[in-house]
Enzyme design. Structure first.
Site, mmCIF file in Angstrom:
data_model
loop_
_atom_site.group_PDB
_atom_site.id
_atom_site.type_symbol
_atom_site.label_atom_id
_atom_site.label_comp_id
_atom_site.label_asym_id
_atom_site.label_seq_id
_atom_site.Cartn_x
_atom_site.Cartn_y
_atom_site.Cartn_z
ATOM 1 N N GLU B 312 0.834 -1.203 0.000
ATOM 2 C CA GLU B 312 0.000 0.000 0.000
ATOM 3 C C GLU B 312 0.868 1.253 0.000
ATOM 4 O O GLU B 312 0.541 2.243 0.664
ATOM 5 C CB GLU B 312 -0.926 0.022 1.231
ATOM 6 C CG GLU B 312 -1.709 -1.254 1.442
ATOM 7 C CD GLU B 312 -2.838 -1.136 2.459
ATOM 8 O OE1 GLU B 312 -3.950 -1.552 2.121
ATOM 9 O OE2 GLU B 312 -2.605 -0.599 3.563
ATOM 10 N N CYS B 405 -11.198 0.444 6.957
ATOM 11 C CA CYS B 405 -10.717 1.783 7.285
ATOM 12 C C CYS B 405 -11.375 2.858 6.433
ATOM 13 O O CYS B 405 -11.621 3.978 6.899
ATOM 14 C CB CYS B 405 -9.199 1.851 7.142
ATOM 15 S SG CYS B 405 -8.569 1.247 5.565
#
Lengths: 649, 649
Positions: B312, B405
């Site tokens: 990420e 998230c």
């Protein structure tokens, strides 16, 4: 029933048993000198001898000793498949022993093989099971995590090592271990209704090809049946239908390769093995279809496979990134193994075209020239200012990996390379790959042999001499004309032919003669360097070309282009390419010299996107001589940027 | 000391305390109608109300109940940071309560907030600590895994929710919880020699900005000092010097953004906060330098950030892939939060240029038009034949994620959007983003207010009316002229100016007048659709253009182009672009219609690479009308391919 020891070099990992449906049989090849023999000597003198030390310091041997009861301690290492590193090394060392090209090392290597094989035998459980991870860390639980556990994967590598060891040495001590494990697996796994306790498959294929090889080595049909059962049960949801684990769709229904690249390729190698042994048309058709789809849409120009880092998996069709090309070294090896099986099954030259490309590029880049450092991933580009975060997926060579699957896999392929080079059938001998050495086989019951001398791939001439031939019976010497080759000529005795007189047919130049010992053939493949472009659907390569020469893909390295980075280099396609052999460079390579320049891009400010009409042409800087080296030799000097594909404007 | 309740809308997450060194202060904005208000109503009526049910079914609330002793069972869920989903929802719901734009839902929402806030308070340990993962799964161990544990990250989101709740409701019940946790952290963490037991940082920054906000809300200086300590300790090897965790290099020495994108951006938001509060020039310079480097080399045209799936993280400079663009929705949100702090710190318009681009594109694509489905990653291309493996990183919208998230992060940004739109300083009011609503603030001690009516981004006219102004004192109304805008004009009262008469300066059109209530200004931004190209160093975008109009980036979707895929579509750059408003489509969008064709690529056989000289031009097929929709609206109809960047030949 175990066969007796074969004369090395061994006839290779695909040895059809009775009733086989292959088009071709592997021929025996002895490699004597030249490009590959140099790489194999480094493998024999450096890489393989270092193996036991590295397996010692990584804990793999310790784990086996603890299970064997001769040491104490906890499992060392990170992954449940660490035993397989030992088995792959044993396989590599066994193939190496079979060659006897390094007699002075032979005793030491044989000792190491014997010692480690004995350790494996000691560690094996009475019922045949062995897996140090589950025995030491999971309280002896078995087969409860088939998705990630790699128990059958490890077993497969053990069995494959056992087959290699038996073929190489004639000894049965490791083969017996492999058979006991295979018998144990056969007692546990089977389809519903078979009375076996588990209907299951391993998340990582490997046991399947190993079982076919064990069948070939022993003649025991149930090993083949077990391999077929495992292949058939993929794609039916036993592992949650995950593409990663080759469980989304049955192979016979699949339309393209997908999921974890090595898993996919090992499974397809097994499919080719099974189609070879059983003659099943549907499985063969699936393997042919998937090979075609893979090469046409998911293969990097280096032969590298696998587009994604995060799951080590294939991308979508035409998704072939450069800097994030995964191209795991193991995937290149698996591709060679699968393609060779396809070549034997079908007799088609294109499979060996891909093998050649993969061997010289995507595979060979995986090991350093000195045989001591490795690449797990093989990108086609490293950018200026690349931030390397280290670890197994680094673009820098590493001494060993936490996940050390690749190094012993490279060792075993180099040590068994002669298995992949030639074949025979009832009509003659087929030479798939050109080396200095001797190609020998059986043609309709009679031995034939051809020796070859070549400086391929640096030079395109291959001089062949018939050494052994049946008297007064014609047979065909088939020479693969590589897919990249635009021009060749051949001389048979005193008669010269160009490619109109001696045309290629389906990739083969077939020379049918009543050959006599001493007959000479010289094949000359034109090796002009060339510029290659990609299918326009490969978005990553739009407006770029690659430099190739013969089977070699070339790249630029930062170290050869001081005074700036590589990201701004542009190749001038209107200027000719020149060839320059550099015996001093990288162990001796032929470089390709091209004309180019570094473009000057005006300062973009903070936003790198602008109106298309004004953004066209950065100004061209000073002309620059570009020196391209073979891709396989990159990352052997100082760190820096690298790129295979070069913009043309 | 807690401040008293502010009048909603709240002045936003950056409210400089005494001694602040900002150039600008956030102004109060009420959004009444138009593009963003429509998205916010979906957020208020669908997304936020569904939050408690989703947090219930994912186990987050269960975990808190078990810790509070009102339920029994094991930890539910996968990740150690699941508490933060609850806190982010609490923050979103609090900002929503502050707006009171949906009075009919207010009671129910206030009840849910009260109930969940009380649950959090009940779960908090007597000493202020709270983390259900460590309490339920790790036997109450604390701070032993700072790299992965997310304890301070979760604490940060709790503190931020507490600040929002206090600002929104004036109640101190959640603020007290946040303060207790902050006090606990302050008692545990500190530099060597401070007498605190741990010198450490969290692998995921977040607590830093939260502590600055808590300082602003309470006036307690030690929270600011603690935030400064955490920021300063990054990059010194406390987490093994990992770039991923923002620990490779101290911020003040860094030359480009790196590592996990959200972690980097949250840390930089904190750096901007600290530079704002302390006036430290070095930290400010680092933040400015890194913002410039990030936008110039690592930002997708959508404002999306993060090039790699596997960590990420940011890629190398100019490594901006399309199909594997990570562009996490949370990274877009973090980018807005950081850029807004930079805008206030520096007064520079470019930060709000990036905010605008991010809001309308990379951020807004993260939530479906109906507010019920989400994207975690936001690619710029989905290929024909894409095999979606599902999971959090799917290119298909998902109801909720295992790692959830993003959804509550979207909710909190939409619910607090008015914080990011305007500012004031001693000289006047600056409008950064155009909405229908009211911009109000304080200019040198006197209130000013301007109302606006606009159909932006569909139309370029913004009609402004001065509602409140000091008598007989000149001040400056500054209007941001977007970086994409090539032509504008403005009318003040009856006087019209073109851009020569009223030039833009550093992105601002500054209108200094002695304004009177009722004065009218009409700004017209030309919204001609345009073709955009990328810096030539972005290899992924060579030979491609993107369609943009105003702040919107456009894309093609398969569903609008039947009869074939998108991979073979080519845009004809010589033909004009047309604009067509489609009230029926995707909630009402302005489409851009372009001319193109599908290229015919001859069958490539099994190998997709060929001689460059012959590979040039696939033949052009029938002309095709291309319909481009705004990128934010993609993936709201049937699944299929999509692309932002279009080949031009």
């Amino acid at each position: 029933m175990p066969r007796t020891r074969t004369t090395p070099p061994s006839p290779g990992p695909v040895r059809p048993g009775p009733g086989a449906h292959t088009a071709l049989r592997p021929a025996a090849v002895g490699i004597r000198e030249g490009f590959w023999q140099a790489r194999r000597e480094v493998n024999a003198r450096t890489s393989i001898p270092q193996g036991p030390h590295l397996l010692e310091s990584a804990g793999n041997l310790h784990n086996l000793r603890v299970v064997a009861g001769t040491a104490e301690g906890e499992f060392q290492g990170t992954y449940p498949f660490q035993d397989s590193d030992v088995y792959k090394w044993l396989e590599a060392a066994s193939w190496q022993l079979a060659q006897r090209t390094t007699p002075e090392d032979d005793g030491e290597l044989a000792d190491a093989v014997g010692r480690i094989a004995a350790l494996v035998a000691d560690a094996q459980q009475p019922d045949g099971y062995l897996n140090t991870w589950f025995q030491l860390r999971e309280g002896g639980k078995r087969y409860e995590d088939l998705r990630w556990g790699h128990e059958l994967y490890c077993a497969g590598h053990l069995i494959q090592a056992a087959v290699a060891h038996h073929r190489a040495t004639g000894g049965t001590e490791l083969l017996d271990v492999g058979r006991r494990f295979a018998d144990h697996i056969d007692s546990v796994f089977g389809p519903p209704g078979s009375g076996k306790p588990i209907d299951g498959i391993d998340g990582h294929p490997e046991v399947e090809t190993a079982l076919v090889e064990l069948y070939r080595e022993t003649g025991e049909r149930r090993y083949l049946d077990l391999a077929g059962y495992f292949v058939d049960r993929h794609g039916h949801g036993l592992l949650g239908n995950e593409a990663y684990c080759q469980d989304r769709v049955p192979l016979r229904d699949a339309t393209n390769v997908e999921g974890h690249a090595v898993r996919q390729l090992y499974l397809l190698a097994a499919a080719a093995d099974l189609a070879t042994e059983t003659g099943e048309a549907e499985l063969r058709a699936a393997a042919e279809r998937l090979w075609q789809a893979m090469t046409a849409t998911k293969t990097h120009v280096t032969g590298g496979l696998g587009a994604h880092h995060d799951k080590e998996d294939f991308g979508d069709p035409y998704e072939l990134p450069n800097e994030r090309a995964y191209c795991e070294t193991c995937a290149a090896i698996a591709s060679v193994q699968w393609s060779w099986r396809m070549a034997l099954l079908t007799g088609e030259a294109r499979y060996s075209d891909l093998i050649e490309r993969t061997l010289y590029n995507g595979f060979l880049a995986g090991v350093s020239l000195d045989g001591e450092r490795w690449l797990y991933v093989n990108p086609l580009q490293v950018r200026d200012g690349h931030t390397d975060t280290g670890g197994d997926q680094s673009a820098r060579r590493t001494r060993w990996f936490r996940c050390a699957c690749c190094p012993p896999n490279v060792m075993r392929l180099l040590a068994s390379l002669e298995h992949y080079l030639a074949s025979t059938d009832a009509d003659g001998l087929q030479i798939h790959q050109y080396v200095t050495g001797r190609y020998a086989g059986d043609v309709d019951g009679t031995p034939v042999a051809v020796s070859a001398v070549t400086d391929y791939p640096w030079h395109g001439a291959i001089a062949l001499t018939v050494e052994e031939a049946p008297e007064e019976r014609p047979w065909t010497l088939s020479l693969r004309i590589p897919q990249w080759c635009r021009e060749y000529r051949v001389r048979v005795g005193d008669t010269a032919y160009d490619q109109t007189d001696a045309p290629v047919s389906d990739g083969w130049l077939r020379l049918e003669r009543t050959w006599a010992s001493g007959d000479q053939v010289v094949l000359e493949l034109a090796l002009d360097p060339r510029l290659t472009a990609a299918d326009p659907r490969v978005d990553a390569l739009r407006g770029c070309v690659a430099i190739e020469r013969g089977p070699l893909v070339y790249c630029l390295e930062q170290v050869d282009h001081p005074g700036g980075g590589l990201d701004d280099i542009v190749l001038d396609t209107t200027r000719p390419l020149a060839v320059k052999h550099r015996p001093d460079l990288l162990g001796g390579v032929t470089t390709v010299v091209a004309a180019g320049h570094r473009r000057h891009i005006p300062d973009a400010g903070w936003w790198p996107y602008r109106a298309a009409e004004g953004a066209g042409t950065p100004s061209a800087g000073e002309p620059l001589e570009l020196t391209a080296i073979p891709y396989y030799a990159w990352a052997n000097r100082q760190d820096g940027s690298m790129r295979v594909w070069l913009p043309t404007s």
